[in-house]
Design a protein around this motif. Sequence first.
Motif, PDB file in Angstrom:
ATOM      1  N   GLY A  43      37.242  21.483  56.157  1.00 38.00           N
ATOM      2  CA  GLY A  43      38.477  22.177  56.552  1.00 38.00           C
ATOM      3  C   GLY A  43      38.681  22.294  58.048  1.00 38.00           C
ATOM      4  N   ASP A  44      37.798  21.701  58.832  1.00 35.25           N
ATOM      5  CA  ASP A  44      37.995  21.748  60.293  1.00 35.25           C
ATOM      6  C   ASP A  44      39.273  20.983  60.689  1.00 35.25           C
ATOM      7  N   TRP A  45      39.762  20.137  59.782  1.00 35.73           N
ATOM      8  CA  TRP A  45      41.005  19.387  60.068  1.00 35.73           C
ATOM      9  C   TRP A  45      42.138  20.337  60.411  1.00 35.73           C
ATOM     10  N   LYS A  46      42.083  21.557  59.859  1.00 42.05           N
ATOM     11  CA  LYS A  46      43.192  22.509  60.115  1.00 42.05           C
ATOM     12  C   LYS A  46      43.273  22.891  61.584  1.00 42.05           C
ATOM     13  N   ASN A  47      42.178  22.741  62.296  1.00 48.08           N
ATOM     14  CA  ASN A  47      42.187  23.038  63.732  1.00 48.08           C
ATOM     15  C   ASN A  47      42.673  21.857  64.569  1.00 48.08           C
ATOM     16  N   HIS A  48      42.984  20.753  63.924  1.00 48.01           N
ATOM     17  CA  HIS A  48      43.394  19.560  64.665  1.00 48.01           C
ATOM     18  C   HIS A  48      44.784  19.054  64.280  1.00 48.01           C
ATOM     19  N   PHE A  49      45.074  19.083  62.978  1.00 48.27           N
ATOM     20  CA  PHE A  49      46.371  18.559  62.517  1.00 48.27           C
ATOM     21  C   PHE A  49      47.469  19.600  62.788  1.00 48.27           C
ATOM     22  N   THR A  50      48.612  19.146  63.271  1.00 50.32           N
ATOM     23  CA  THR A  50      49.780  20.026  63.266  1.00 50.32           C
ATOM     24  C   THR A  50      50.319  20.027  61.834  1.00 50.32           C
ATOM     25  N   VAL A  51      51.239  20.955  61.548  1.00 45.80           N
ATOM     26  CA  VAL A  51      51.823  20.992  60.202  1.00 45.80           C
ATOM     27  C   VAL A  51      52.524  19.655  59.913  1.00 45.80           C
ATOM     28  N   ALA A  52      53.253  19.167  60.895  1.00 46.83           N
ATOM     29  CA  ALA A  52      53.978  17.895  60.701  1.00 46.83           C
ATOM     30  C   ALA A  52      52.990  16.746  60.476  1.00 46.83           C
ATOM     31  N   GLN A  53      51.929  16.706  61.246  1.00 48.37           N
ATOM     32  CA  GLN A  53      50.926  15.636  61.071  1.00 48.37           C
ATOM     33  C   GLN A  53      50.314  15.696  59.677  1.00 48.37           C
ATOM     34  N   SER A  54      50.058  16.906  59.213  1.00 43.57           N
ATOM     35  CA  SER A  54      49.433  17.070  57.900  1.00 43.57           C
ATOM     36  C   SER A  54      50.384  16.593  56.802  1.00 43.57           C
ATOM     37  N   GLU A  55      51.672  16.951  56.921  1.00 42.38           N
ATOM     38  CA  GLU A  55      52.646  16.534  55.898  1.00 42.38           C
ATOM     39  C   GLU A  55      52.804  15.021  55.878  1.00 42.38           C
ATOM     40  N   GLU A  56      52.906  14.438  57.057  1.00 38.60           N
ATOM     41  CA  GLU A  56      53.050  12.973  57.123  1.00 38.60           C
ATOM     42  C   GLU A  56      51.812  12.278  56.565  1.00 38.60           C
ATOM     43  N   PHE A  57      50.668  12.843  56.897  1.00 32.63           N
ATOM     44  CA  PHE A  57      49.406  12.281  56.422  1.00 32.63           C
ATOM     45  C   PHE A  57      49.366  12.307  54.891  1.00 32.63           C
ATOM     46  N   ASP A  58      49.762  13.444  54.314  1.00 30.34           N
ATOM     47  CA  ASP A  58      49.719  13.600  52.861  1.00 30.34           C
ATOM     48  C   ASP A  58      50.657  12.609  52.161  1.00 30.34           C
ATOM     49  N   GLU A  59      51.833  12.414  52.749  1.00 33.74           N
ATOM     50  CA  GLU A  59      52.804  11.462  52.190  1.00 33.74           C
ATOM     51  C   GLU A  59      52.201  10.050  52.133  1.00 33.74           C
ATOM     52  N   ASP A  60      51.638   9.658  53.281  1.00 35.68           N
ATOM     53  CA  ASP A  60      51.053   8.331  53.413  1.00 35.68           C
ATOM     54  C   ASP A  60      49.834   8.189  52.480  1.00 35.68           C
ATOM     55  N   TYR A  61      49.071   9.270  52.354  1.00 39.26           N
ATOM     56  CA  TYR A  61      47.866   9.306  51.523  1.00 39.26           C
ATOM     57  C   TYR A  61      48.214   8.990  50.064  1.00 39.26           C
ATOM     58  N   LYS A  62      49.293   9.642  49.610  1.00 35.29           N
ATOM     59  CA  LYS A  62      49.709   9.439  48.209  1.00 35.29           C
ATOM     60  C   LYS A  62      50.011   7.968  47.928  1.00 35.29           C
ATOM     61  N   LYS A  63      50.589   7.308  48.916  1.00 37.93           N
ATOM     62  CA  LYS A  63      50.932   5.882  48.722  1.00 37.93           C
ATOM     63  C   LYS A  63      49.687   5.014  48.660  1.00 37.93           C
ATOM     64  N   LYS A  64      48.656   5.433  49.392  1.00 40.20           N
ATOM     65  CA  LYS A  64      47.468   4.565  49.490  1.00 40.20           C
ATOM     66  C   LYS A  64      46.400   4.874  48.433  1.00 40.20           C
ATOM     67  N   MET A  65      46.387   6.104  47.953  1.00 38.21           N
ATOM     68  CA  MET A  65      45.308   6.523  47.044  1.00 38.21           C
ATOM     69  C   MET A  65      45.864   6.630  45.624  1.00 38.21           C
ATOM     70  N   LYS A  66      45.944   5.487  44.962  1.00 39.65           N
ATOM     71  CA  LYS A  66      46.617   5.441  43.658  1.00 39.65           C
ATOM     72  C   LYS A  66      45.691   5.736  42.479  1.00 39.65           C
ATOM     73  N   ASP A  67      44.391   5.677  42.700  1.00 40.89           N
ATOM     74  CA  ASP A  67      43.461   5.834  41.570  1.00 40.89           C
ATOM     75  C   ASP A  67      43.242   7.322  41.268  1.00 40.89           C
ATOM     76  N   PRO A  68      43.754   7.796  40.127  1.00 36.76           N
ATOM     77  CA  PRO A  68      43.655   9.239  39.838  1.00 36.76           C
ATOM     78  C   PRO A  68      42.214   9.704  39.601  1.00 36.76           C
ATOM     79  N   THR A  69      41.308   8.759  39.367  1.00 37.08           N
ATOM     80  CA  THR A  69      39.927   9.175  39.085  1.00 37.08           C
ATOM     81  C   THR A  69      39.147   9.483  40.372  1.00 37.08           C
ATOM     82  N   LEU A  70      39.692   9.111  41.520  1.00 29.84           N
ATOM     83  CA  LEU A  70      38.996   9.390  42.781  1.00 29.84           C
ATOM     84  C   LEU A  70      39.717  10.519  43.514  1.00 29.84           C
ATOM     85  N   GLN A  71      39.133  11.693  43.450  1.00 34.56           N
ATOM     86  CA  GLN A  71      39.774  12.892  44.001  1.00 34.56           C
ATOM     87  C   GLN A  71      38.909  13.511  45.088  1.00 34.56           C
TER      88      GLN A  71
END
Length: 300
Positions: A267-295
Amino acid sequence: MSVDPDKKMDLRRSELFDFQGVSMTHFFTDNWENIQNFQARPDDILLATYPKAGTTWVSYILDLLYFGQTSQERQTSIPIYDRVPFLEIMLPSMESGVDLANNLPTSPRLIKTHYPVQFVPKSFWEQNCRMIYVARNAKDNVVSYFHFDKMTLTEPDPGDWSSYLHRFKEGKMVFGSWYDHVNGWWKKKQTYSNLHYMFFEDMVEDTGREIDKLCRFLGLSPSVDEKKQITGGVQFDNMKKNDMVNYSAFPVMDFKISPFMRKGKVGDWKNHFTVAQSEEFDEDYKKKMKDPTLQFRTVI
Ligand code: PPS
């Protein structure tokens, strides 16, 4: 990894280049032929990770499990990167990872790699070696990598945080895309049964439980006392103080910039990511991480 005093260490930052579709620096490809021809033994244990996912932590656990009771001298005088050689490394004025591994006097040999699964030398598969993969959530992984690249003077220049984060998403990191790495190894698990896939977050949550699982995979049964000793010894604060595992003697790192054992948190990422960076990251993450078994968990 002893340093040859006659050869001067070149501390210039390296450049990324495309190597068989993966971003790499020459330190990890210069010895390619010898790496690919490495002769694994059936009892070798290969520890694979994307950089900064907990390699040193699990290296030390493995070393203590196998050799913690045998030699006190090993624990007090041999740095962890010499006990668990980094197979593909080839730094000027240091013994290559392949040579170090070939010269290991102990068995089993514990060997570390950051290679994506398709780069692993074929003899490891042919010998059906045990492999352990450690994965860490992308957000903490990129933060840890950023600090590491700042303090490791042979790594490509990390630049500022926002451009670094952009590069991470593009896979323009040493050892390539985090997304490809964790997925590639995860997929391998379906066909190669001698692979134990672990998560950094599980280790932080309950180190003892994860050591138990690791022992079951390795067929080891340490005594209650031994396990207590290991679990205590590998706690973050103890490892940070331990000069044999905290990299304090490793020549290419500048501890004034950042320690190697930095925070060890989820959770140290919270001290580095801005809210906007985190949202953009999550959007991009969803596109790249398609395998539901890897969480992954970004908080625990
Ligand atoms: S490397 O350079 O790829 O070998 O680095 P690696 O060892 O994979 O990862 C370093 C990060 O792991 C953290 N670490 C630990 N966290 C918790 N407990 C223990 N015992 C522990 N040992 C190492 C280390 O602090 C780095 O993470 P950050 O987030 O930068 O602190």
